[in-house]
Design an enzyme around this catalytic site. Sequence first.
Site, PDB file in Angstrom:
ATOM      1  N   PHE A  53      -8.408   9.149   8.343  1.00 54.42           N
ATOM      2  CA  PHE A  53      -8.371   9.464   6.912  1.00 54.42           C
ATOM      3  C   PHE A  53      -9.662   8.981   6.262  1.00 54.42           C
ATOM      4  CE2 PHE A  53      -7.643   5.195   5.106  1.00 54.42           C
ATOM      5  CZ  PHE A  53      -7.284   4.508   6.249  1.00 54.42           C
ATOM      6  N   ASP A 101      -7.840  -4.040   1.143  1.00 56.32           N
ATOM      7  CA  ASP A 101      -8.776  -3.228   0.361  1.00 56.32           C
ATOM      8  C   ASP A 101     -10.020  -3.025   1.210  1.00 56.32           C
ATOM      9  OD1 ASP A 101      -8.921  -1.969  -2.388  1.00 56.32           O
ATOM     10  OD2 ASP A 101     -10.910  -2.861  -2.225  1.00 56.32           O
ATOM     11  N   LYS A 129      -2.853   4.029   6.730  1.00 50.75           N
ATOM     12  CA  LYS A 129      -3.176   2.611   6.942  1.00 50.75           C
ATOM     13  C   LYS A 129      -1.983   1.911   7.590  1.00 50.75           C
ATOM     14  CE  LYS A 129      -6.297   1.299   3.125  1.00 50.75           C
ATOM     15  NZ  LYS A 129      -6.395   0.479   1.903  1.00 50.75           N
ATOM     16  N   ASN A 183      -0.569   3.926   1.297  1.00 54.18           N
ATOM     17  CA  ASN A 183      -1.302   4.720   2.289  1.00 54.18           C
ATOM     18  C   ASN A 183      -0.588   4.649   3.655  1.00 54.18           C
ATOM     19  OD1 ASN A 183      -3.136   5.619   4.242  1.00 54.18           O
ATOM     20  ND2 ASN A 183      -4.904   5.066   2.982  1.00 54.18           N
ATOM     21  N   SER A 193       0.846  -1.201   0.000  1.00 53.02           N
ATOM     22  CA  SER A 193       0.000   0.000   0.000  1.00 53.02           C
ATOM     23  C   SER A 193       0.876   1.244   0.000  1.00 53.02           C
ATOM     24  CB  SER A 193      -0.876   0.000   1.262  1.00 53.02           C
ATOM     25  OG  SER A 193      -1.573   1.218   1.381  1.00 53.02           O
ATOM     26  N   HIS A 242     -12.802  -2.105  11.412  1.00 52.00           N
ATOM     27  CA  HIS A 242     -12.742  -3.145  10.385  1.00 52.00           C
ATOM     28  C   HIS A 242     -11.306  -3.632  10.180  1.00 52.00           C
ATOM     29  CE1 HIS A 242     -12.340   0.951   9.187  1.00 52.00           C
ATOM     30  NE2 HIS A 242     -11.807   0.644   8.028  1.00 52.00           N
ATOM     31  N   ARG A 243     -10.360  -2.687  10.068  1.00 54.69           N
ATOM     32  CA  ARG A 243      -8.961  -3.055   9.789  1.00 54.69           C
ATOM     33  C   ARG A 243      -8.343  -3.803  10.971  1.00 54.69           C
ATOM     34  NH1 ARG A 243      -7.819   1.316   8.012  1.00 54.69           N
ATOM     35  NH2 ARG A 243      -8.266   0.647   5.892  1.00 54.69           N
ATOM     36  N   TYR A 245     -13.134   8.256   4.968  1.00 56.41           N
ATOM     37  CA  TYR A 245     -14.492   8.556   5.434  1.00 56.41           C
ATOM     38  C   TYR A 245     -14.590   8.621   6.964  1.00 56.41           C
ATOM     39  CZ  TYR A 245     -16.056   7.312   0.659  1.00 56.41           C
ATOM     40  OH  TYR A 245     -16.251   7.259  -0.706  1.00 56.41           O
ATOM     41  N   ASP A 246     -13.463   8.600   7.664  1.00 57.25           N
ATOM     42  CA  ASP A 246     -13.490   8.582   9.133  1.00 57.25           C
ATOM     43  C   ASP A 246     -14.354   9.686   9.754  1.00 57.25           C
ATOM     44  OD1 ASP A 246     -12.059   6.287   9.501  1.00 57.25           O
ATOM     45  OD2 ASP A 246     -10.151   7.260   9.936  1.00 57.25           O
TER      46      ASP A 246
END
Length: 192
Positions: free
Chosen positions: A148, A68, A12, A9, A7, A176-177, A150-151
Amino acid sequence: MTIVFASHNEKKASEIRSVLPQGITLLTLADLNYHQEIPEDEPTIEGNSAFKAQWIFKEFGMPCFADDTGLEVDALDGAPGVHSARYASIQRSDEANMDKLLSELGPGMHREAQFKTVITYCYAQKQVQFTGIVRGKISEDKRGDQGFGYDPIFIADDAHLTFAQMTLEQKNNYSHRARAMKQFLSFLTDLA
Ligand code: IMP
């Protein structure tokens, strides 16, 4: 062990580093001096996750995983879902994506939603996936400046703050992560 996170990001990567136990070293694509964009054209979150992990595994031949993620809104039949990154436009603007979502959820509409992350781990020609989901709702407006994507507009069930109003550790209690990572880390422990 050393694992590559497929990634670009860095936010993340910070979330992932914060749940990694000692003994696992994470290399990001920046660490590997790899700045090429990885295609994300698959029709599903699972497909994109697998594609990204396979792409980087082929490039470096090191154990590697990709994440993802999609935000799935019940009243919009699961949109933006796999199209979350480019929901408002091809430019991938977080602000424009959130504005579009808030404008589509008119008065009286149900605001229930979920974040879904699929992690794909590629190693030794094998591949395995882990899914993390958090249910919640879309807030009426943007709140907070942490995190980051939609947080600022997502409030997890049992929380009263948006993810962007939480510290990284607080977000990890719901996210979720973090849920997908927990399964992945337990898999790695069993493998060792
Ligand atoms: P991707 O997984 O990087 O393709 O992300 C898809 C979209 O979801 C992008 O707009 C991200 O900014 C957003 N996104 C991914 N993870 C999160 C998160 O943990 N919180 C909020 N938005 C996220």
